[in-house]
Design a protein around this motif. Sequence first.
Motif, PDB file in Angstrom:
ATOM      1  N   GLY A   1       0.821  -1.204   0.000  1.00  0.00           N
ATOM      2  CA  GLY A   1       0.000   0.000   0.000  1.00  0.00           C
ATOM      3  C   GLY A   1       0.851   1.248   0.000  1.00  0.00           C
ATOM      4  N   SER A   2       0.509   2.199   0.845  1.00  0.00           N
ATOM      5  CA  SER A   2       1.267   3.443   0.929  1.00  0.00           C
ATOM      6  C   SER A   2       2.400   3.352   1.946  1.00  0.00           C
ATOM      7  CB  SER A   2       0.346   4.589   1.330  1.00  0.00           C
ATOM      8  OG  SER A   2      -0.002   4.455   2.699  1.00  0.00           O
ATOM      9  N   LEU A   3       2.429   2.287   2.718  1.00  0.00           N
ATOM     10  CA  LEU A   3       3.391   2.042   3.793  1.00  0.00           C
ATOM     11  C   LEU A   3       3.134   2.887   5.045  1.00  0.00           C
ATOM     12  CD1 LEU A   3       6.676   1.723   1.721  1.00  0.00           C
ATOM     13  CD2 LEU A   3       5.376  -0.118   2.780  1.00  0.00           C
ATOM     14  N   LEU A   4       2.274   3.884   4.972  1.00  0.00           N
ATOM     15  CA  LEU A   4       2.040   4.747   6.133  1.00  0.00           C
ATOM     16  C   LEU A   4       1.482   3.994   7.343  1.00  0.00           C
ATOM     17  CD1 LEU A   4       0.744   8.061   4.555  1.00  0.00           C
ATOM     18  CD2 LEU A   4       3.012   7.540   5.441  1.00  0.00           C
ATOM     19  N   PRO A   5       0.451   3.150   7.196  1.00  0.00           N
ATOM     20  CA  PRO A   5      -0.034   2.435   8.384  1.00  0.00           C
ATOM     21  C   PRO A   5       1.039   1.550   9.018  1.00  0.00           C
ATOM     22  CG  PRO A   5      -1.684   2.368   6.669  1.00  0.00           C
ATOM     23  CD  PRO A   5      -0.420   2.925   6.042  1.00  0.00           C
ATOM     24  N   ALA A   6       1.795   0.839   8.178  1.00  0.00           N
ATOM     25  CA  ALA A   6       2.844  -0.037   8.711  1.00  0.00           C
ATOM     26  C   ALA A   6       3.913   0.773   9.437  1.00  0.00           C
ATOM     27  CB  ALA A   6       3.471  -0.845   7.581  1.00  0.00           C
ATOM     28  N   LEU A   7       4.345   1.867   8.836  1.00  0.00           N
ATOM     29  CA  LEU A   7       5.366   2.706   9.458  1.00  0.00           C
ATOM     30  C   LEU A   7       4.863   3.348  10.749  1.00  0.00           C
ATOM     31  CD1 LEU A   7       6.839   4.355   6.245  1.00  0.00           C
ATOM     32  CD2 LEU A   7       7.976   2.653   7.714  1.00  0.00           C
ATOM     33  N   HIS A   8       3.614   3.790  10.752  1.00  0.00           N
ATOM     34  CA  HIS A   8       3.055   4.413  11.963  1.00  0.00           C
ATOM     35  C   HIS A   8       2.990   3.403  13.112  1.00  0.00           C
ATOM     36  CE1 HIS A   8       0.793   7.093  14.511  1.00  0.00           C
ATOM     37  NE2 HIS A   8      -0.119   6.152  14.675  1.00  0.00           N
TER      38      HIS A   8
END
Length: 194
Positions: free
Chosen positions: A60-67
């Motif tokens: 995906g955008s990687l934002l949820p995983a990074l957060h």
Amino acid sequence: GWQAEYTSRYSSTKLSRSCTQLLISFDRLLSDERRCAAYVAAIDSALASGARTFAVLGAGSLLPALHAARAGAKVAIIEPCEPLAGVARAAASSNGVTIAVLAKAELLRRAWGGPPDAIISERVDEGLLAEGIVGSLRSAVRAFGGAPRHVLPRAASVCAVAVQLGFDGVDGFGLDGLGIDLRQFDSLRPSGAM
């Protein structure tokens, strides 16, 4: 950058699909601040209620995983497409977090010994009920051997518009005057052919 690295190892179709998926994810998620904030709030809520392990379906955008990883959670991304998996690994490294990136949910189940506390998916699009989030979540729950306490997003709305098909012929597309008959599509109407 990364495309040149994979050109010799992957087909142009796979590379095109990967690039398209990345562009769609970034465009839809990053340009929608409300949606982005909703994912952050949902992850924070799951963390506050005790979730410590998160499985993210697709890069995906990687934002949820990074957060989630920055908040101290144990995070794994399930990404079968190697070019996208490589991007996810590089993003985790450059952001100073540890995120496992695996090709299959079954591998994560073996590593963690059961389902994660939360599953996150960004596949909220026009394929919602067909190829999007519903199917991917069902597959993940089966692969993990059970449902997690948290599924993000936890709800989705589907809007439908009635469409009427009614073809006698086709004009344009270089088919003018050829007498192309497309009335067979009428059988797809809920009430059948007219």
